[in-house]
Design an enzyme around this catalytic site. Structure first.
Site, mmCIF file in Angstrom:
data_model
loop_
_atom_site.group_PDB
_atom_site.id
_atom_site.type_symbol
_atom_site.label_atom_id
_atom_site.label_comp_id
_atom_site.label_asym_id
_atom_site.label_seq_id
_atom_site.Cartn_x
_atom_site.Cartn_y
_atom_site.Cartn_z
ATOM 1 N N LYS A 1 0.837 -1.212 0.000
ATOM 2 C CA LYS A 1 0.000 0.000 0.000
ATOM 3 C C LYS A 1 0.868 1.256 0.000
ATOM 4 O O LYS A 1 0.491 2.275 -0.586
ATOM 5 C CB LYS A 1 -0.965 -0.004 1.197
ATOM 6 C CG LYS A 1 -1.989 -1.124 1.118
ATOM 7 C CD LYS A 1 -3.403 -0.588 0.999
ATOM 8 C CE LYS A 1 -4.355 -1.484 0.229
ATOM 9 N NZ LYS A 1 -4.770 -2.701 0.831
ATOM 10 N N LYS B 1 -3.862 -11.139 -7.649
ATOM 11 C CA LYS B 1 -5.076 -11.377 -6.871
ATOM 12 C C LYS B 1 -6.232 -10.499 -7.375
ATOM 13 O O LYS B 1 -5.996 -9.354 -7.760
ATOM 14 C CB LYS B 1 -4.704 -11.019 -5.426
ATOM 15 C CG LYS B 1 -5.774 -11.058 -4.429
ATOM 16 C CD LYS B 1 -5.242 -10.558 -3.097
ATOM 17 C CE LYS B 1 -5.314 -9.053 -3.012
ATOM 18 N NZ LYS B 1 -5.387 -8.460 -1.723
ATOM 19 N N LYS C 1 -10.481 -5.131 -5.158
ATOM 20 C CA LYS C 1 -11.529 -4.111 -5.319
ATOM 21 C C LYS C 1 -11.030 -2.935 -6.146
ATOM 22 O O LYS C 1 -11.779 -2.292 -6.849
ATOM 23 C CB LYS C 1 -11.955 -3.554 -3.956
ATOM 24 C CG LYS C 1 -12.670 -4.528 -3.072
ATOM 25 C CD LYS C 1 -13.048 -3.860 -1.747
ATOM 26 C CE LYS C 1 -13.052 -4.870 -0.613
ATOM 27 N NZ LYS C 1 -12.252 -4.495 0.522
HETATM 28 P P1 TYM Z 1 -10.284 -6.916 2.703
HETATM 29 O O1 TYM Z 1 -11.376 -5.950 2.844
HETATM 30 O O2 TYM Z 1 -9.152 -6.589 1.797
HETATM 31 O O3 TYM Z 1 -10.858 -8.313 2.224
HETATM 32 C C1 TYM Z 1 -11.960 -8.924 2.861
HETATM 33 C C2 TYM Z 1 -11.831 -10.427 2.859
HETATM 34 O O4 TYM Z 1 -11.788 -10.936 1.532
HETATM 35 C C3 TYM Z 1 -10.623 -11.742 1.356
HETATM 36 N N1 TYM Z 1 -10.143 -11.557 -0.027
HETATM 37 C C4 TYM Z 1 -9.956 -12.562 -0.886
HETATM 38 N N2 TYM Z 1 -10.111 -13.897 -0.760
HETATM 39 C C5 TYM Z 1 -9.839 -14.648 -1.852
HETATM 40 N N3 TYM Z 1 -9.422 -14.131 -3.039
HETATM 41 C C6 TYM Z 1 -9.252 -12.804 -3.201
HETATM 42 N N4 TYM Z 1 -8.860 -12.301 -4.371
HETATM 43 C C7 TYM Z 1 -9.524 -11.951 -2.089
HETATM 44 N N5 TYM Z 1 -9.462 -10.600 -1.907
HETATM 45 C C8 TYM Z 1 -9.843 -10.384 -0.633
HETATM 46 C C9 TYM Z 1 -9.619 -11.211 2.373
HETATM 47 O O5 TYM Z 1 -8.617 -12.145 2.671
HETATM 48 C C10 TYM Z 1 -10.525 -10.917 3.539
HETATM 49 O O6 TYM Z 1 -10.785 -12.080 4.285
HETATM 50 N N6 TYM Z 1 -7.828 -6.121 6.988
HETATM 51 C C11 TYM Z 1 -8.927 -6.829 6.375
HETATM 52 C C12 TYM Z 1 -10.259 -6.482 7.032
HETATM 53 C C13 TYM Z 1 -10.271 -6.703 8.484
HETATM 54 C C14 TYM Z 1 -10.324 -7.956 9.174
HETATM 55 C C15 TYM Z 1 -10.305 -7.612 10.555
HETATM 56 C C16 TYM Z 1 -10.352 -9.283 8.755
HETATM 57 C C17 TYM Z 1 -10.260 -5.716 9.429
HETATM 58 N N7 TYM Z 1 -10.270 -6.263 10.659
HETATM 59 C C18 TYM Z 1 -10.302 -8.623 11.529
HETATM 60 C C19 TYM Z 1 -10.371 -10.271 9.731
HETATM 61 C C20 TYM Z 1 -10.338 -9.937 11.086
HETATM 62 C C21 TYM Z 1 -8.990 -6.457 4.913
HETATM 63 O O7 TYM Z 1 -8.483 -5.469 4.495
HETATM 64 O O8 TYM Z 1 -9.721 -7.326 4.140
#
Ligand code: TYM
Length: 325
Positions: A110, A192, A195
Site C-alpha cells: 500500500k 489477486k 476491489k
Molecule cells: P479486505 O477488505 O481486503 O478483504 C476482505 C476479505 O476478503 C478476502 N479476499 C480474498 N479472498 C480470496 N481471493 C481474493 N482475491 C480476495 N481478496 C480479498 C480477504 O482475505 C478478507 O478475508 N484487513 C482486512 C479487514 C479486516 C479484518 C479484521 C479481517 C479488518 N479487521 C479482523 C479479519 C479480522 C482487509 O483489508 O480485508
C-alpha cells in the site's frame, strides 16, 4: 467457536471476497458464535472520498445481509461504532515493535501504491486488526490468504501480552478455505482479484448478469485448449475452474471430466451462467434492502450493542493487567 472477521468498505465487494471470506462466514454462523464488522476504521488509511465512504459502509452492511448473514445468528456491526477497537489497539501498540510492522506485506504494497499517503494509521493497521480480533476472545478468523500474515501477527501479540501480563487474551487461528483462499484477476491471473484493481478482471457481487457474462467471456485464458487444472502452466483456466468448483460445489476433477474435449468458450459460457444463477438471490435481496435503510440501521445498532458488551469486558481486563488504574 467464537468467530470474528471483517471487510474494509473501500469499494464494491467482489467474488474474491465472497469465495475467500463471506461464503465461509455463512456456513460458520450455523454452529458458532459469529461476529462480523464493517471495518471502516481500516478504510480511512488509504485515500478516500467522504461521501463515497459513507455509501460504502452502508452498501457493505447490506451486502453482508444480502449474501446470507443472518442477524439472528451473527452479530453484525460497524467497527467505528464500538470505540473499544481503537482503545485496545492503543494498548496493543505498546507491545509490538516497529520492525515487525515494517515487515507486513500489505503495508509495503500500500505504501508503494500511495507514496503520498503513507500515514501512521496505515502503519498501525495490523495492530488495529489484532485489536478487532482479540477484543472478542476470538478463536477462529475466516479470511483469504492475503490476511493470513495479519492474523499471525495478532496471534503473536496475544502470546506476548499473556506472557508479559498474565493470561488475558485468547490465541486465535486463521481459517482459510481449502479452495478459493486466493481468487485471481480474470485479466491477469498472476495477480489477486482486488476491489481497486482492473474492473474487467474483477466480478463484483452485484454486477448485472450481462456484465458478468462479458467479463467471464473476455477472461484471459492460456494457449492450448484443454480444460485442466494446473495453476503454474495454466493460471487463467485454473482460476476459472476454482471459481466453477466453489459456485457449483463440484470437485475440480469432476468439472475437468465434464468439460473434457469441450472448447474454452463452452466452459466459460457455462461458468457465466453458473455465477449469474448463484448471485441471483443476493442481487434481489440487495435491491430490496436498499429500500429498507431504517431496518438495516436497526440491525447495525443492535449489533453494536451486543459487540460493545463483549468488547468492554476485554478492554477492562487488559487495562487492569497492564497496570492501569
Ligand atoms: P479486505 O477488505 O481486503 O478483504 C476482505 C476479505 O476478503 C478476502 N479476499 C480474498 N479472498 C480470496 N481471493 C481474493 N482475491 C480476495 N481478496 C480479498 C480477504 O482475505 C478478507 O478475508 N484487513 C482486512 C479487514 C479486516 C479484518 C479484521 C479481517 C479488518 N479487521 C479482523 C479479519 C479480522 C482487509 O483489508 O480485508
Amino acid at each position: 467457536m467464537r468467530i470474528f472477521s471483517g471487510i474494509r468498505p473501500t469499494g464494491e465487494l467482489h467474488i474474491g471476497n465472497y469465495l475467500g471470506a463471506i461464503k465461509q462466514w455463512i456456513e460458520l454462523q450455523e454452529k458458532n458464535e459469529c461476529i462480523f464488522c464493517v471495518a471502516d476504521l481500516h478504510a480511512i488509511t488509504t485515500p478516500y472520498e467522504k461521501k463515497e465512504l459513507q455509501k460504502n459502509i452502508l452498501e457493505t452492511s447490506i451486502a453482508y445481509l444480502a449474501a446470507g448473514l443472518d442477524p439472528e445468528k451473527s452479530i453484525i456491526f460497524i467497527q467505528s461504532q464500538v470505540k473499544e477497537h481503537a482503545e485496545l489497539a492503543w494498548l496493543l501498540g505498546s507491545i509490538i515493535s516497529i520492525g515487525e510492522l515494517k515487515r507486513m506485506t500489505q503495508f509495503k504494497e500500500k505504501s508503494k501504491k500511495h507514496p503520498k499517503y503513507i500515514n501512521a494509521g496505515l502503519f498501525n493497521y495490523p495492530v488495529l486488526m489484532a485489536s478487532d480480533i482479540l477484543l472478542y476472545q476470538t478463536e477462529g478468523v475466516p479470511v483469504g490468504k492475503d490476511q493470513e500474515q495479519h492474523v499471525e501477527l495478532a496471534r503473536e501479540i496475544a502470546r506476548r501480552f499473556n506472557q508479559k501480563f498474565g493470561k488475558t487474551l485468547k490465541i486465535p487461528q486463521s481459517l482459510l478455505p481449502k479452495v478459493g483462499a486466493k481468487i485471481m484477476s480474470l485479466q491477469d491471473p498472476k495477480k489477486k482479484m482486488s476491489k481497486t484493481g482492473n474492473t474487467k478482471g474483477c466480478i463484483a457481487l452485484f454486477d448485472s448478469p450481462k456484465l458478468i457474462q462479458k467479463k467471464i467471456m473476455s477472461a484471459v485464458t492460456d494457449t492450448g485448449k484443454n480444460i485442466i487444472y494446473n495453476p503454474k502452466r495454466k493460471a487463467g483456466i485454473s482460476n476459472l475452474l476454482t471459481i466453477y468448483s466453489l459456485f457449483s460445489g463440484k470437485s475440480i476433477n469432476q468439472i475437468e471430466k465434464e468439460f473434457k474435449g469441450k472448447k474454452y468458450s463452452e466452459f466459460k459460457k457455462s461458468l457465466a451462467e453458473l455465477i449469474i444463477k448463484s448471485l441471483e438471490a443476493p442481487r434481489k435481496k440487495r435491491k430490496e434492502l436498499l429500500n429498507r435503510e431504517v431496518y438495516v440501521r436497526k440491525i447495525l445498532e443492535q449489533g453494536k450493542r451486543r459487540a460493545e458488551l463483549l468488547a468492554r469486558s476485554t478492554v477492562q481486563k487488559a487495562k487492569r493487567e497492564m497496570g492501569l488504574i
